[in-house]
Design a protein around this motif. Structure first.
Motif, mmCIF file in Angstrom:
data_model
loop_
_atom_site.group_PDB
_atom_site.id
_atom_site.type_symbol
_atom_site.label_atom_id
_atom_site.label_comp_id
_atom_site.label_asym_id
_atom_site.label_seq_id
_atom_site.Cartn_x
_atom_site.Cartn_y
_atom_site.Cartn_z
ATOM 1 N N PRO A 50 0.819 -1.233 0.000
ATOM 2 C CA PRO A 50 0.000 0.000 0.000
ATOM 3 C C PRO A 50 0.846 1.273 0.000
ATOM 4 C CG PRO A 50 -0.862 -1.579 1.577
ATOM 5 C CD PRO A 50 0.465 -2.108 1.132
ATOM 6 N N VAL A 51 1.991 1.250 0.676
ATOM 7 C CA VAL A 51 2.883 2.415 0.696
ATOM 8 C C VAL A 51 3.460 2.651 -0.697
ATOM 9 C CG1 VAL A 51 4.990 3.382 1.688
ATOM 10 C CG2 VAL A 51 3.423 2.050 3.118
ATOM 11 N N TYR A 52 3.887 1.579 -1.360
ATOM 12 C CA TYR A 52 4.423 1.716 -2.709
ATOM 13 C C TYR A 52 3.361 2.243 -3.669
ATOM 14 C CZ TYR A 52 7.831 -1.559 -0.678
ATOM 15 O OH TYR A 52 8.753 -2.169 0.133
ATOM 16 N N PHE A 53 2.153 1.749 -3.532
ATOM 17 C CA PHE A 53 1.053 2.185 -4.391
ATOM 18 C C PHE A 53 0.759 3.663 -4.170
ATOM 19 C CE2 PHE A 53 -3.253 2.478 -6.011
ATOM 20 C CZ PHE A 53 -3.240 1.616 -7.098
ATOM 21 N N ARG A 54 0.737 4.094 -2.919
ATOM 22 C CA ARG A 54 0.500 5.511 -2.600
ATOM 23 C C ARG A 54 1.601 6.392 -3.174
ATOM 24 N NH1 ARG A 54 2.104 6.905 3.198
ATOM 25 N NH2 ARG A 54 4.098 6.788 2.075
ATOM 26 N N ASN A 55 2.837 5.971 -3.029
ATOM 27 C CA ASN A 55 3.960 6.767 -3.539
ATOM 28 C C ASN A 55 3.912 6.891 -5.064
ATOM 29 O OD1 ASN A 55 4.967 7.140 -0.961
ATOM 30 N ND2 ASN A 55 6.315 5.364 -1.070
ATOM 31 N N SER A 56 3.545 5.816 -5.746
ATOM 32 C CA SER A 56 3.435 5.888 -7.201
ATOM 33 C C SER A 56 2.352 6.867 -7.623
ATOM 34 C CB SER A 56 3.142 4.498 -7.788
ATOM 35 O OG SER A 56 4.304 3.703 -7.808
ATOM 36 N N LEU A 57 1.243 6.881 -6.904
ATOM 37 C CA LEU A 57 0.184 7.836 -7.217
ATOM 38 C C LEU A 57 0.652 9.270 -6.988
ATOM 39 C CD1 LEU A 57 -3.038 6.142 -5.766
ATOM 40 C CD2 LEU A 57 -2.426 6.461 -8.170
ATOM 41 N N ILE A 58 1.355 9.500 -5.881
ATOM 42 C CA ILE A 58 1.851 10.852 -5.586
ATOM 43 C C ILE A 58 2.813 11.322 -6.661
ATOM 44 C CG2 ILE A 58 3.245 12.206 -3.974
ATOM 45 C CD1 ILE A 58 2.087 10.540 -1.701
ATOM 46 N N LEU A 59 3.758 10.470 -7.028
ATOM 47 C CA LEU A 59 4.762 10.858 -8.024
ATOM 48 C C LEU A 59 4.143 11.033 -9.407
ATOM 49 C CD1 LEU A 59 7.779 8.574 -7.022
ATOM 50 C CD2 LEU A 59 7.376 10.956 -6.409
ATOM 51 N N SER A 60 3.332 10.084 -9.831
ATOM 52 C CA SER A 60 2.783 10.133 -11.182
ATOM 53 C C SER A 60 1.795 11.280 -11.344
ATOM 54 C CB SER A 60 2.102 8.800 -11.519
ATOM 55 O OG SER A 60 3.020 7.735 -11.438
ATOM 56 N N LEU A 61 0.890 11.442 -10.380
ATOM 57 C CA LEU A 61 -0.078 12.534 -10.468
ATOM 58 C C LEU A 61 0.600 13.888 -10.293
ATOM 59 C CD1 LEU A 61 -3.054 11.020 -8.432
ATOM 60 C CD2 LEU A 61 -2.885 11.264 -10.911
ATOM 61 N N GLY A 62 1.542 13.975 -9.343
ATOM 62 C CA GLY A 62 2.219 15.246 -9.092
ATOM 63 C C GLY A 62 3.053 15.697 -10.274
ATOM 64 N N ILE A 63 3.868 14.809 -10.814
ATOM 65 C CA ILE A 63 4.713 15.170 -11.953
ATOM 66 C C ILE A 63 3.858 15.448 -13.188
ATOM 67 C CG2 ILE A 63 6.475 14.296 -13.540
ATOM 68 C CD1 ILE A 63 7.733 12.837 -11.180
ATOM 69 N N GLY A 64 2.824 14.647 -13.396
ATOM 70 C CA GLY A 64 1.944 14.883 -14.530
ATOM 71 C C GLY A 64 1.271 16.235 -14.466
ATOM 72 N N PHE A 65 0.758 16.608 -13.285
ATOM 73 C CA PHE A 65 0.091 17.904 -13.128
ATOM 74 C C PHE A 65 1.068 19.061 -13.310
ATOM 75 C CE2 PHE A 65 -1.068 21.440 -10.290
ATOM 76 C CZ PHE A 65 -2.279 21.808 -10.860
#
Length: 257
Positions: A50-65
């Protein structure tokens, strides 16, 4: 012929996903009924998945935005505003596309280290928050915007920022959503840079974390395949919802009015 060939090609492309579904649904110990949802629940409750999944969402959404914001504004400015050195600046931006990411990785790592951003989210996000490809994509798309509409807004007294926000952004939506999708997919699968910058397991995204799951949960092909299957869901879902903007963003950008 195409009616026979196309379903065959689709079946071949979907075969690996079907195999993953079968393996991921295997019950523990190999006996009993298939239990995909039980394995997914076990996957999220064991280890740090779950931590890895959360971090991927933060990085992918943050960098994309952030890439949409900065590359979108820069690409629009290079397309619609004329200022000294604009052509040279665009040529310089396009020229950086010829550089391999590994060439600039060492100097970027040195900068991140000197800033004290090792083992931080900003160390993983800031170096990728603007891309040369994003600037190029948005600029090419912005060249197709109706200049008469922008000129009419200037005649009515609208400032450049207001024109960009209220007129240009809605028209640039296919290009911006295409850029967001491409950046999300790239960061979702990014392994090397997070592996270099993040030594803390609580900051690892999925590509780094899954490579370490074997030491956390043991070599369990059932759970490893379940993790890979869950990892593939967000990009597939995002691609499904944004596919029409993706096609428009890549095709309309080549049309210059």
């Amino acid at each position: 012929m195409s009616r026979v060939l196309l379903p065959l090609v689709v079946a071949v492309m979907l075969l690996p996903i079907g195999v993953m579904l079968v393996v991921a649904a295997q019950p523990e110990g190999g006996g009993g009924e298939f239990s995909l949802f039980a394995n997914i629940t076990e996957m999220f409750s064991s280890g740090n998945f779950p931590v890895y999944f959360r971090n991927s969402l933060i990085l992918s959404l943050g960098i994309g935005f952030l890439d949409v914001v900065f590359s979108g504004a820069t690409g629009y400015a290079l397309a619609m505003l004329r200022f000294p050195g604009s052509r040279a600046l665009f040529a310089l931006v396009v020229g950086t596309l010829a550089l391999s990411p590994t060439v600039v990785m060492v100097p970027v790592y040195v900068i991140v280290h000197q800033l004290g951003w090792i083992d931080t989210y900003q160390g993983m996000i800031v170096p990728s928050m603007m891309s040369a490809f994003g600037v190029f994509l948005v600029r090419q798309f912005a060249l197709s915007l109706p200049k008469e509409l922008l000129l009419a807004a200037r005649v009515d007294g609208a400032g450049e920022f207001r024109i960009f926000v209220t007129i240009a952004l809605p028209l640039l939506r296919p290009a911006l959503l295409t850029l967001f999708l491409l950046q999300f997919l790239a960061q979702w699968d990014n392994l090397l840079w997070p592996l270099l910058v993040a030594n803390d397991p609580s900051l690892w995204p999925l590509p780094v974390g899954i490579s370490q799951l074997q030491t956390e949960i043991g070599y369990d092909i059932r759970l490893m395949t379940t993790a890979a299957l869950v990892t593939a869901v967000p990009p597939i879902a995002l691609m499904f919802f944004l596919q029409r903007y993706y096609v428009a963003g890549l095709t309309l950008g080549g049309v210059k009015r």
